[in-house]
Design a protein around this motif. Structure first.
Motif, PDB file in Angstrom:
ATOM      1  N   LYS A  75      27.531  93.877 -47.129  1.00  0.00           N
ATOM      2  CA  LYS A  75      28.793  94.420 -47.653  1.00  0.00           C
ATOM      3  C   LYS A  75      29.139  93.794 -48.993  1.00  0.00           C
ATOM      4  CE  LYS A  75      30.710  95.385 -43.057  1.00  0.00           C
ATOM      5  NZ  LYS A  75      31.739  95.002 -42.054  1.00  0.00           N
ATOM      6  N   GLU A  76      28.879  92.490 -49.130  1.00  0.00           N
ATOM      7  CA  GLU A  76      29.208  91.787 -50.373  1.00  0.00           C
ATOM      8  C   GLU A  76      28.385  92.306 -51.549  1.00  0.00           C
ATOM      9  OE1 GLU A  76      28.838  87.583 -49.966  1.00  0.00           O
ATOM     10  OE2 GLU A  76      30.209  87.455 -48.257  1.00  0.00           O
ATOM     11  N   VAL A  77      27.108  92.578 -51.313  1.00  0.00           N
ATOM     12  CA  VAL A  77      26.231  92.968 -52.426  1.00  0.00           C
ATOM     13  C   VAL A  77      26.048  94.482 -52.520  1.00  0.00           C
ATOM     14  CG1 VAL A  77      25.007  90.776 -52.372  1.00  0.00           C
ATOM     15  CG2 VAL A  77      24.126  92.694 -51.028  1.00  0.00           C
ATOM     16  N   GLY A  78      26.679  95.221 -51.612  1.00  0.00           N
ATOM     17  CA  GLY A  78      26.633  96.680 -51.681  1.00  0.00           C
ATOM     18  C   GLY A  78      25.283  97.267 -51.335  1.00  0.00           C
ATOM     19  N   MET A  79      24.643  96.729 -50.304  1.00  0.00           N
ATOM     20  CA  MET A  79      23.335  97.226 -49.865  1.00  0.00           C
ATOM     21  C   MET A  79      23.366  97.493 -48.370  1.00  0.00           C
ATOM     22  SD  MET A  79      20.862  94.540 -51.952  1.00  0.00           S
ATOM     23  CE  MET A  79      19.352  95.150 -51.194  1.00  0.00           C
ATOM     24  N   GLN A  80      22.387  98.250 -47.909  1.00  0.00           N
ATOM     25  CA  GLN A  80      22.225  98.447 -46.481  1.00  0.00           C
ATOM     26  C   GLN A  80      21.704  97.152 -45.849  1.00  0.00           C
ATOM     27  OE1 GLN A  80      22.953 101.262 -44.599  1.00  0.00           O
ATOM     28  NE2 GLN A  80      23.895 102.009 -46.514  1.00  0.00           N
ATOM     29  N   GLU A  81      22.096  96.906 -44.593  1.00  0.00           N
ATOM     30  CA  GLU A  81      21.678  95.671 -43.933  1.00  0.00           C
ATOM     31  C   GLU A  81      20.154  95.584 -43.836  1.00  0.00           C
ATOM     32  OE1 GLU A  81      22.258  93.213 -39.719  1.00  0.00           O
ATOM     33  OE2 GLU A  81      23.433  95.041 -40.085  1.00  0.00           O
ATOM     34  N   ALA A  82      19.504  96.697 -43.554  1.00  0.00           N
ATOM     35  CA  ALA A  82      18.043  96.693 -43.443  1.00  0.00           C
ATOM     36  C   ALA A  82      17.403  96.294 -44.766  1.00  0.00           C
ATOM     37  CB  ALA A  82      17.546  98.068 -42.999  1.00  0.00           C
ATOM     38  N   ALA A  83      17.970  96.757 -45.866  1.00  0.00           N
ATOM     39  CA  ALA A  83      17.438  96.409 -47.186  1.00  0.00           C
ATOM     40  C   ALA A  83      17.630  94.927 -47.473  1.00  0.00           C
ATOM     41  CB  ALA A  83      18.118  97.256 -48.262  1.00  0.00           C
ATOM     42  N   VAL A  84      18.773  94.405 -47.070  1.00  0.00           N
ATOM     43  CA  VAL A  84      19.027  92.971 -47.236  1.00  0.00           C
ATOM     44  C   VAL A  84      18.006  92.161 -46.448  1.00  0.00           C
ATOM     45  CG1 VAL A  84      20.632  91.110 -46.611  1.00  0.00           C
ATOM     46  CG2 VAL A  84      21.469  93.128 -47.822  1.00  0.00           C
ATOM     47  N   MET A  85      17.754  92.566 -45.208  1.00  0.00           N
ATOM     48  CA  MET A  85      16.775  91.856 -44.375  1.00  0.00           C
ATOM     49  C   MET A  85      15.392  91.864 -45.030  1.00  0.00           C
ATOM     50  SD  MET A  85      18.297  90.739 -41.585  1.00  0.00           S
ATOM     51  CE  MET A  85      17.060  90.593 -40.308  1.00  0.00           C
ATOM     52  N   THR A  86      15.016  92.991 -45.603  1.00  0.00           N
ATOM     53  CA  THR A  86      13.719  93.091 -46.271  1.00  0.00           C
ATOM     54  C   THR A  86      13.637  92.138 -47.457  1.00  0.00           C
ATOM     55  OG1 THR A  86      13.454  95.401 -45.607  1.00  0.00           O
ATOM     56  CG2 THR A  86      12.147  94.645 -47.485  1.00  0.00           C
ATOM     57  N   GLU A  87      14.687  92.106 -48.260  1.00  0.00           N
ATOM     58  CA  GLU A  87      14.690  91.223 -49.435  1.00  0.00           C
ATOM     59  C   GLU A  87      14.670  89.754 -49.029  1.00  0.00           C
ATOM     60  OE1 GLU A  87      14.142  92.214 -52.432  1.00  0.00           O
ATOM     61  OE2 GLU A  87      14.216  94.319 -51.849  1.00  0.00           O
ATOM     62  N   LEU A  88      15.360  89.415 -47.961  1.00  0.00           N
ATOM     63  CA  LEU A  88      15.360  88.030 -47.497  1.00  0.00           C
ATOM     64  C   LEU A  88      13.976  87.616 -47.012  1.00  0.00           C
ATOM     65  CD1 LEU A  88      18.773  87.797 -45.583  1.00  0.00           C
ATOM     66  CD2 LEU A  88      18.172  86.725 -47.770  1.00  0.00           C
ATOM     67  N   GLU A  89      13.285  88.536 -46.378  1.00  0.00           N
ATOM     68  CA  GLU A  89      11.925  88.246 -45.923  1.00  0.00           C
ATOM     69  C   GLU A  89      11.001  88.036 -47.117  1.00  0.00           C
ATOM     70  OE1 GLU A  89       8.512  90.297 -43.084  1.00  0.00           O
ATOM     71  OE2 GLU A  89      10.607  90.903 -42.854  1.00  0.00           O
ATOM     72  N   ILE A  90      11.152  88.874 -48.132  1.00  0.00           N
ATOM     73  CA  ILE A  90      10.353  88.718 -49.352  1.00  0.00           C
ATOM     74  C   ILE A  90      10.651  87.374 -50.007  1.00  0.00           C
ATOM     75  CG2 ILE A  90      10.050  89.593 -51.710  1.00  0.00           C
ATOM     76  CD1 ILE A  90      10.597  92.428 -50.550  1.00  0.00           C
ATOM     77  N   ALA A  91      11.951  87.034 -50.076  1.00  0.00           N
ATOM     78  CA  ALA A  91      12.356  85.778 -50.720  1.00  0.00           C
ATOM     79  C   ALA A  91      11.775  84.573 -49.985  1.00  0.00           C
ATOM     80  CB  ALA A  91      13.885  85.687 -50.758  1.00  0.00           C
ATOM     81  N   ARG A  92      11.861  84.601 -48.685  1.00  0.00           N
ATOM     82  CA  ARG A  92      11.371  83.449 -47.912  1.00  0.00           C
ATOM     83  C   ARG A  92       9.872  83.284 -48.086  1.00  0.00           C
ATOM     84  NH1 ARG A  92      11.655  82.185 -41.398  1.00  0.00           N
ATOM     85  NH2 ARG A  92      11.895  79.941 -41.615  1.00  0.00           N
TER      86      ARG A  92
END
Length: 694
Positions: free
Chosen positions: A386-403
């Protein structure tokens, strides 16, 4: 090849900690008869300096004092100096730690104790600085004072040694208990829960005791789960869930690579002491998977898997056994391997990924640790989306990439020291954690990794005569095992049995506990920390204190109880009862110090249920019953299983299975409790009812 100006006799040792000091100018000796013989011949005192390879303040004192040629000259002239790895020799460490605490000092490592040539302590402390500071004398001041005292005031030393020896021996003597079996009840558990609630930190979670540091309270959390299971007291479960999540998302947990640090230096679980110990991670995993069983919340299973992936990657030997620890320091700086600047992260990640990872891990330009960032999580992906204006699934994907990307980059940094020695009891704790996790989640690969580690222990750290050894490193198994090694390994064998139903694990557990009875037993039914045929020290200690790992007596009580059910030997249950009676005062009044023994007492008081299932191959009913046993949280039961074509042989090894038969050709479960058996059942639903029946 590196040229060293000094080399002492530690160069012949295998311990990483002793080898760290092998090139000090101090003429160190390993523990043994020889240094005490030299001290007697010269009539000079002995310095015993105790620590471990991943101990930050041990490194500090080495650099400040033991590398100093002036201090080394004083030590070499007027003392005989011995280095001890406390993880190899917990018996030596425990005795002299008790002596230092009796002198009014706070315990810790490095532990520096001064002894007579007969091995009797008369002075000691922990870290001594190179110059006076914070009301601490300098190490040189201490040495000069002791030289003067040894030379001129032997009467004072004689008096001090007598007082200390009397204290240590009295503390290690357990009088016969006056308690009766009827005196054992759940009061100790209830009082401990009240104390946990009293000290609970509702803001940051975990428990605030006198010290600022917060240590992982995993054994206490597992006790709270049992209390919730017995009473339905929801706060016990709430505290457990909140504390586990606070640790998992705090800086004490390595957000990029996984794994729990030894403790947090603040109340918020933010700034850890960065060393990672195998036992902490084993007990944390156990608390996580049990919380998943109780709550059904998948996040706790995911947490357990995340941690075990770290163990697989960084803490497992080629042969499948588990290493001891990773240091806090790299390149001489505590935490350097783990922290990040915002600029670093922005360079490593693309703009989209960084826009998610930086707020998720609370990364700032200012940082939260000496200008850099210890990664921690304070809100979930849903809130962040909600803070960054993205879908939760997209956030999860980016976090996995980042890690993945941050882990890849971090792996190129200079790593902290890996203490790669293999310790029996610590391995047993991780084997138990892995076996339970694999069983609960139906993960055959995880169970196989636990079994492989156990095979290593039983192959490389057990003699043909059945004696266990404590430590393996670089092809060498050494040091007689302690009570905790035998009892933790026996317990791990039973946990592996319930994950595999391979009967030989129960037989091995019985053999190990028979050796405990033969070599460790005290006249009042408790057990010494060291074997009767082991090295003779000042005392043979007896303890029920569950410190960083379960005490040997705590695990002995649990192992005897479980074996009594598998082997249909009520006399084994009485051995556990004697342990509880001997420690009853501590359990009833100071249970926070014996959280694992209280778990064993919970099993004893709850009325141990003996569950035997005989199954039919390719039978859905049998599989459903096995799934029930696998997934459910039944802390007051033991489980045995065999297919109908295996039951005769299995029954010979495990009497709980003897003469069990299929009824009407279908899978059948038999549940007994305290010598009384209920009517057999043939469905998972009926089995659950019997397991829930009090």
């Amino acid at each position: 090849m590196v040229e060293h100006r000094f080399t002492n006799s530690l160069i012949k040792e295998k311990s990483p900690y002793l080898l760290q000091h092998a090139h000090n100018p101090v003429n160190w000796h390993p523990w043994g008869d020889e240094p005490f013989k030299i001290a007697k011949e010269k009539n000079i005192p002995v310095l015993v300096s105790i620590g471990y390879a991943t101990c930050h303040w041990c490194h500090v004192m080495e650099g400040e004092s033991f590398e100093d040629p002036l201090l080394a000259a004083v030590l070499n002239e007027s003392f005989v100096s011995i280095k001890v790895d406390r993880e190899e020799r917990p018996d030596v460490d425990s005795i002299y730690m008790q002596a230092v605490q009796a002198l009014g000092q706070q315990g810790g490592w490095p532990l520096n104790v001064f002894l007579t040539p007969d091995g009797v302590p008369f002075y000691g402390g922990t870290y001594f600085p190179p110059e006076r500071r914070h009301n601490l004398p300098s190490f040189l001041d201490v040495l000069e004072f002791l030289i003067k005292t040894w030379t001129n005031e032997q009467d004072k030393i004689d008096m001090q040694t007598k007082v200390l020896v009397d204290y240590i021996r009295e503390a290690s003597t357990r009088e016969p208990s006056t308690a009766e079996p009827d005196d054992l009840d759940f009061d100790g558990e209830d009082k401990s829960v009240q104390q946990f609630e009293k000290h609970y930190d509702p803001l940051n979670h975990g428990f605030q005791f006198q010290q600022q540091n917060k240590f992982p309270p995993s054994m206490g959390l597992s006790l709270l789960l049992r209390h919730y299971h017995r009473t339905g007291h929801t706060n016990s479960l709430t505290i457990t869930e909140n504390t586990l999540k606070a640790m998992k998302f705090g800086g004490i947990y390595d957000q990029i690579g996984g794994g729990l640090s030894r403790y947090s230096t603040d109340y918020k679980w933010l700034v850890p002491h960065f060393e990672k110990m195998l036992y902490d991670n084993a007990l944390f995993t156990t608390a996580l998977i049990e919380t998943y069983q109780v709550s059904g919340k998948k996040e706790f299973a995911e947490f357990a898997n995340d941690l075990l992936q770290y163990i697989d990657r960084d803490m497992t030997s080629r042969e499948g056994a588990f290493f001891s620890a990773e240091d806090a320091d790299s390149e001489g700086v505590e935490g350097k391997f783990y922290v990040w600047t915002k600029e670093e992260v922005e360079k490593i990640l693309n703009r989209k990924t960084a826009s998610v990872a930086i707020p998720y891990y609370n990364i700032t330009a200012k940082g939260n640790f000496e200008g850099k960032n210890i990664l921690n999580v304070t809100r979930g992906p849903q809130t962040l989306a909600k803070e960054v204006g993205m879908q939760e699934a997209a956030v999860m994907t980016e976090l996995e990439i980042a890690r993945d990307k941050l882990l890849e980059v971090r792996s190129q940094r200079i790593r902290p020291l890996l203490d790669d020695k293999i310790l029996t009891s610590w391995n047993a704790l991780m084997i138990s954690a892995m076996a339970k996790t694999g069983r609960v989640l139906g993960d055959a690969d995880r169970i196989e990794k636990a079994a492989r580690a156990m095979k290593f222990i039983l192959t490389h750290l057990r003699t043909p005569e059945g004696k266990l050894l404590r430590r393996y490193r670089d092809g060498e198994a050494r040091y007689d095992a302690y009570l905790c090694d035998y009892t933790a390994t026996a317990t791990a064998c039973m946990d592996l049995y319930e994950a595999t139903y391979e009967s030989h694990y129960i037989q091995t557990a019985r053999e190990l506990m028979q050796r405990v009875e033969d070599k460790f037993c005290n006249v009042n039914g408790t057990f010494h920390e060291t074997a009767s045929d082991g090295e003779k020290l000042l005392v043979r200690q007896i303890s029920g204190y569950d410190g960083v790992e379960p005490s040997g007596n705590s695990n002995a009580a649990l192992a005897f109880l479980r074996l009594s059910a598998y082997l249909a030997e009520p006399a084994l249950s009485l051995k556990a009862e004697k342990i509880f009676l001997s420690f009853s005062d501590e359990l009833m009044e100071y249970g926070l110090n014996s959280a694992f023994m209280l778990q064993a007492l919970h099993l004893y008081l709850g009325g141990l249920k003996e569950v035997a299932v005989v199954g039919k191959r390719n039978d859905p009913t049998t599989q459903k019953m096995l799934d029930t046993l696998r997934k459910g949280f039944y802390p007051n039961a033991v489980f045995a299983f065999a297919y109908e074509d295996e039951i005769e042989n299995a029954g010979k090894l495990i009497p709980l299975l003897k003469d069990r038969k299929l009824m009407n050709g279908k899978g059948t479960a038999y549940v007994c409790r305290q010598g009384a058996c209920l009517a057999p059942v043939q469905s998972a639903e009926e089995l659950v009812k019997l397991l829930s029946y009090e």
